[in-house]
Design a protein around this motif. Sequence first.
Motif, PDB file in Angstrom:
ATOM      1  N   GLU A   1       0.873  -1.264  -0.454  1.00  0.00           N
ATOM      2  CA  GLU A   1       0.233  -0.304  -0.015  1.00  0.00           C
ATOM      3  C   GLU A   1       1.150   1.395   0.341  1.00  0.00           C
ATOM      4  OE1 GLU A   1      -3.151   1.984   2.874  1.00  0.00           O
ATOM      5  OE2 GLU A   1      -2.828   0.692   3.426  1.00  0.00           O
ATOM      6  N   ARG A   2       1.948   1.370   0.636  1.00  0.00           N
ATOM      7  CA  ARG A   2       2.137   2.677   1.057  1.00  0.00           C
ATOM      8  C   ARG A   2       3.349   2.403  -0.108  1.00  0.00           C
ATOM      9  NH1 ARG A   2       6.323   1.223   6.054  1.00  0.00           N
ATOM     10  NH2 ARG A   2       7.346   3.320   5.035  1.00  0.00           N
ATOM     11  N   PHE A   3       4.152   1.523  -0.966  1.00  0.00           N
ATOM     12  CA  PHE A   3       4.890   1.647  -2.556  1.00  0.00           C
ATOM     13  C   PHE A   3       3.833   2.422  -3.191  1.00  0.00           C
ATOM     14  CE2 PHE A   3       8.522  -1.755  -1.656  1.00  0.00           C
ATOM     15  CZ  PHE A   3       9.084  -1.092  -0.737  1.00  0.00           C
ATOM     16  N   SER A   4       2.332   1.643  -3.082  1.00  0.00           N
ATOM     17  CA  SER A   4       1.543   2.240  -4.215  1.00  0.00           C
ATOM     18  C   SER A   4       1.026   3.378  -4.662  1.00  0.00           C
ATOM     19  CB  SER A   4       0.271   1.506  -4.368  1.00  0.00           C
ATOM     20  OG  SER A   4       0.790  -0.288  -4.621  1.00  0.00           O
ATOM     21  N   ASN A   5       0.936   4.418  -3.361  1.00  0.00           N
ATOM     22  CA  ASN A   5       0.848   5.666  -2.613  1.00  0.00           C
ATOM     23  C   ASN A   5       0.900   6.317  -3.983  1.00  0.00           C
ATOM     24  OD1 ASN A   5       0.358   8.419  -2.066  1.00  0.00           O
ATOM     25  ND2 ASN A   5       1.367   8.168   0.615  1.00  0.00           N
ATOM     26  N   PRO A   6       0.381   7.087  -4.832  1.00  0.00           N
ATOM     27  CA  PRO A   6       0.360   8.217  -5.847  1.00  0.00           C
ATOM     28  C   PRO A   6       0.980   9.419  -5.993  1.00  0.00           C
ATOM     29  CG  PRO A   6      -2.082   8.137  -5.527  1.00  0.00           C
ATOM     30  CD  PRO A   6      -0.840   7.013  -4.831  1.00  0.00           C
ATOM     31  N   ALA A   7       0.982   9.877  -4.748  1.00  0.00           N
ATOM     32  CA  ALA A   7       0.903  11.143  -4.371  1.00  0.00           C
ATOM     33  C   ALA A   7       2.787  11.361  -4.224  1.00  0.00           C
ATOM     34  CB  ALA A   7      -0.033  11.325  -2.829  1.00  0.00           C
ATOM     35  N   VAL A   8       3.288  10.633  -3.324  1.00  0.00           N
ATOM     36  CA  VAL A   8       4.710  10.665  -2.834  1.00  0.00           C
ATOM     37  C   VAL A   8       5.572  11.064  -3.954  1.00  0.00           C
ATOM     38  CG1 VAL A   8       6.154   9.390  -1.325  1.00  0.00           C
ATOM     39  CG2 VAL A   8       4.057   9.410  -0.735  1.00  0.00           C
ATOM     40  N   LYS A   9       5.028  10.262  -5.424  1.00  0.00           N
ATOM     41  CA  LYS A   9       5.944  10.560  -6.289  1.00  0.00           C
ATOM     42  C   LYS A   9       7.819  10.641  -5.975  1.00  0.00           C
ATOM     43  CE  LYS A   9       2.435  12.488  -8.863  1.00  0.00           C
ATOM     44  NZ  LYS A   9       1.628  11.675  -9.014  1.00  0.00           N
ATOM     45  N   ASP A  10       7.929   9.125  -5.517  1.00  0.00           N
ATOM     46  CA  ASP A  10       9.153   9.025  -5.113  1.00  0.00           C
ATOM     47  C   ASP A  10       9.726   8.062  -6.590  1.00  0.00           C
ATOM     48  OD1 ASP A  10      11.349   8.377  -3.587  1.00  0.00           O
ATOM     49  OD2 ASP A  10      10.672   6.866  -2.596  1.00  0.00           O
ATOM     50  N   THR A  11      10.958   8.211  -6.516  1.00  0.00           N
ATOM     51  CA  THR A  11      11.361   7.802  -8.287  1.00  0.00           C
ATOM     52  C   THR A  11      11.751   6.240  -8.171  1.00  0.00           C
ATOM     53  OG1 THR A  11      13.667   9.218  -7.959  1.00  0.00           O
ATOM     54  CG2 THR A  11      12.315  10.544  -8.287  1.00  0.00           C
ATOM     55  N   ILE A  12      11.762   5.788  -8.654  1.00  0.00           N
ATOM     56  CA  ILE A  12      13.056   4.523  -9.452  1.00  0.00           C
ATOM     57  C   ILE A  12      14.567   5.143  -9.080  1.00  0.00           C
ATOM     58  CG2 ILE A  12      13.116   2.977 -10.935  1.00  0.00           C
ATOM     59  CD1 ILE A  12      10.662   2.003  -8.857  1.00  0.00           C
ATOM     60  N   ARG A  13      14.790   6.023  -9.756  1.00  0.00           N
ATOM     61  CA  ARG A  13      16.411   6.404  -9.932  1.00  0.00           C
ATOM     62  C   ARG A  13      16.551   6.147  -8.233  1.00  0.00           C
ATOM     63  NH1 ARG A  13      20.527   7.811 -13.134  1.00  0.00           N
ATOM     64  NH2 ARG A  13      21.688   9.081 -11.679  1.00  0.00           N
ATOM     65  N   ARG A  14      15.799   6.877  -7.416  1.00  0.00           N
ATOM     66  CA  ARG A  14      16.317   7.103  -6.128  1.00  0.00           C
ATOM     67  C   ARG A  14      16.804   5.933  -5.425  1.00  0.00           C
ATOM     68  NH1 ARG A  14      14.812   7.554  -0.767  1.00  0.00           N
ATOM     69  NH2 ARG A  14      12.702   6.880  -1.402  1.00  0.00           N
ATOM     70  N   LEU A  15      16.145   4.756  -5.734  1.00  0.00           N
ATOM     71  CA  LEU A  15      15.128   3.843  -5.081  1.00  0.00           C
ATOM     72  C   LEU A  15      16.958   2.432  -5.832  1.00  0.00           C
ATOM     73  CD1 LEU A  15      11.986   2.848  -5.309  1.00  0.00           C
ATOM     74  CD2 LEU A  15      13.249   3.727  -3.340  1.00  0.00           C
ATOM     75  N   CYS A  16      16.787   2.853  -7.041  1.00  0.00           N
ATOM     76  CA  CYS A  16      18.625   2.793  -8.194  1.00  0.00           C
ATOM     77  C   CYS A  16      19.657   2.982  -7.527  1.00  0.00           C
ATOM     78  CB  CYS A  16      18.446   2.291  -9.232  1.00  0.00           C
ATOM     79  SG  CYS A  16      17.115   1.592  -9.781  1.00  0.00           S
ATOM     80  N   LEU A  17      19.803   3.933  -6.431  1.00  0.00           N
ATOM     81  CA  LEU A  17      21.253   4.914  -5.979  1.00  0.00           C
ATOM     82  C   LEU A  17      21.940   3.962  -5.172  1.00  0.00           C
ATOM     83  CD1 LEU A  17      23.300   7.288  -5.652  1.00  0.00           C
ATOM     84  CD2 LEU A  17      21.333   8.012  -4.122  1.00  0.00           C
ATOM     85  N   ASP A  18      23.003   3.998  -4.802  1.00  0.00           N
ATOM     86  CA  ASP A  18      24.191   2.964  -4.750  1.00  0.00           C
ATOM     87  C   ASP A  18      23.775   1.650  -4.575  1.00  0.00           C
ATOM     88  OD1 ASP A  18      26.420   3.368  -2.737  1.00  0.00           O
ATOM     89  OD2 ASP A  18      25.723   3.786  -1.486  1.00  0.00           O
ATOM     90  N   GLY A  19      23.320   1.244  -5.357  1.00  0.00           N
ATOM     91  CA  GLY A  19      23.487  -0.529  -4.928  1.00  0.00           C
ATOM     92  C   GLY A  19      24.565  -0.864  -4.206  1.00  0.00           C
TER      93      GLY A  19
END
Length: 484
Positions: A355-373
């Motif tokens: 549910e949290r990941f699917s929140n359409p309002a947050v506008k978190d980016t995939i690139r941020r999640l890919c950072l610093d693997g």
Amino acid sequence: MTLINDQTDSAVARPGYDRSGLSHGIVHVGLGNFHRAHQAVYLDDLFAKGLDHDWALTGAGVRAPDAKMRNQLKAQDCLSTVIELSATGESPRIIGSMIDFVEVDETNGPLVAKMTDPATRIVSLTVTEGGYYVNPVTETFDPTHPDIVADGEAPDAPRTVFGAVVAALRARRAAGTPAFTVMSCDNIPGNGDVTRDAVTGTARLSDPELADWIAENVAFPNSMVDRITPATGDHERAVAAKYGINDPVPVTCEPFRQWVLEDNFPQGRPRLEEAGVTFTDKVHDYERMKIRILNGGHAIIAYSGALLGCELVDEAMAHPLVHAYFRKVEETEVLPHVHPVPEFTPEAYLELIDERFSNPAVKDTIRRLCLDGSNRQPKFIVPSIADGLKAGAPVEGLALESALWCRYCAGTLEDGTAIAPNDPSWDALVALSAEARETPVAWLSQRSVYGELAKNERFAGLFADWLGRLWSQGVTKTVEDYVG
């Protein structure tokens, strides 16, 4: 510049207490978005209850960019804009729990002085997962790192936060002032234990007796922290401006937040339980659940989502293939190795994360999640792989995640679009990804990430098979093959 003025929308919540009545109690190093949406908010809520006004925050930093943040926050009286974003609306508020920000200096004299102040009873940290000088191979503190060696050679002019903590503790011991508690708020397993190793290890280079005193007298409580907080950009500034807030560094975040702490504060602490913090001796169970399911889940959707053209996290969760991949890996390969906590079973926690990941309002980016693997994979993914292998359980989807990370680090999407550098070791990873295309085990030879997993024939075989498929048949078909 003031954040609150005649143009500020009445919907913006303001500090529910007289800030002139606050006094300093905590030095916090690392005034990034997460801290201002997390620890600072909990304290703001506590102060609004009329409690513990002698525990206000003083901000600090040890890197040159921290000076810019200091200038921006000092210009607005150390107030921060925090806007909670949900699918049903926005909740803007001004946070007033920080009252000052010490001068950022190359040798950290002002920071050491503030930590030496007897009113400082807690020093808290958010210095990122990679900021603790942990040797990735031994998984212990690395006293040979050049930054740490420099602090050992010049302990009165420290360049790192740990050198500054040591200098302040030395001064407090000499003055007969009790030691402050050092509280890490970074997202790493056993963060209190890791911080103790960093502080005592740094001290030992210049003063072994002081290192022993620190080990005996300083508390380092472990904690688990959680709140999804995107980076600030034009979109976030525009959201703030909509409410008449002229803030160059507003913070947006999801409504959910969680903080779990060991109750180990010899010099006292604010009554954070009154603001929703959980105090427990089972922090590691909470930590394992969060790191494996949430942070591991971020990695699972990050590289698959990026390679399938998703730019936002909620977009990836709405992608049928990415979501199906996320659910299958979590349910069959991650959850079996996670323990329940009083508030959640692993299954219920996964539903919350979905549910949290699917929140359409947050506008978190995939690139941020890919950072610093290269820093995140060994903490968030590899432990689940190791547990699965040890138990003879499935690890196919986690092996595919590793292969997707390798494919991402090739530096191009399938249509040839270049991927901008997204790791401190990006150039080395691109070269290694090219080598792994022909010799997959080359990727697994990163001991700092995989440890001994390269020698595990089962995992190495799965990884090589998935990587070969990604290159020969493409991302979509390969992920489809796993999802079934």
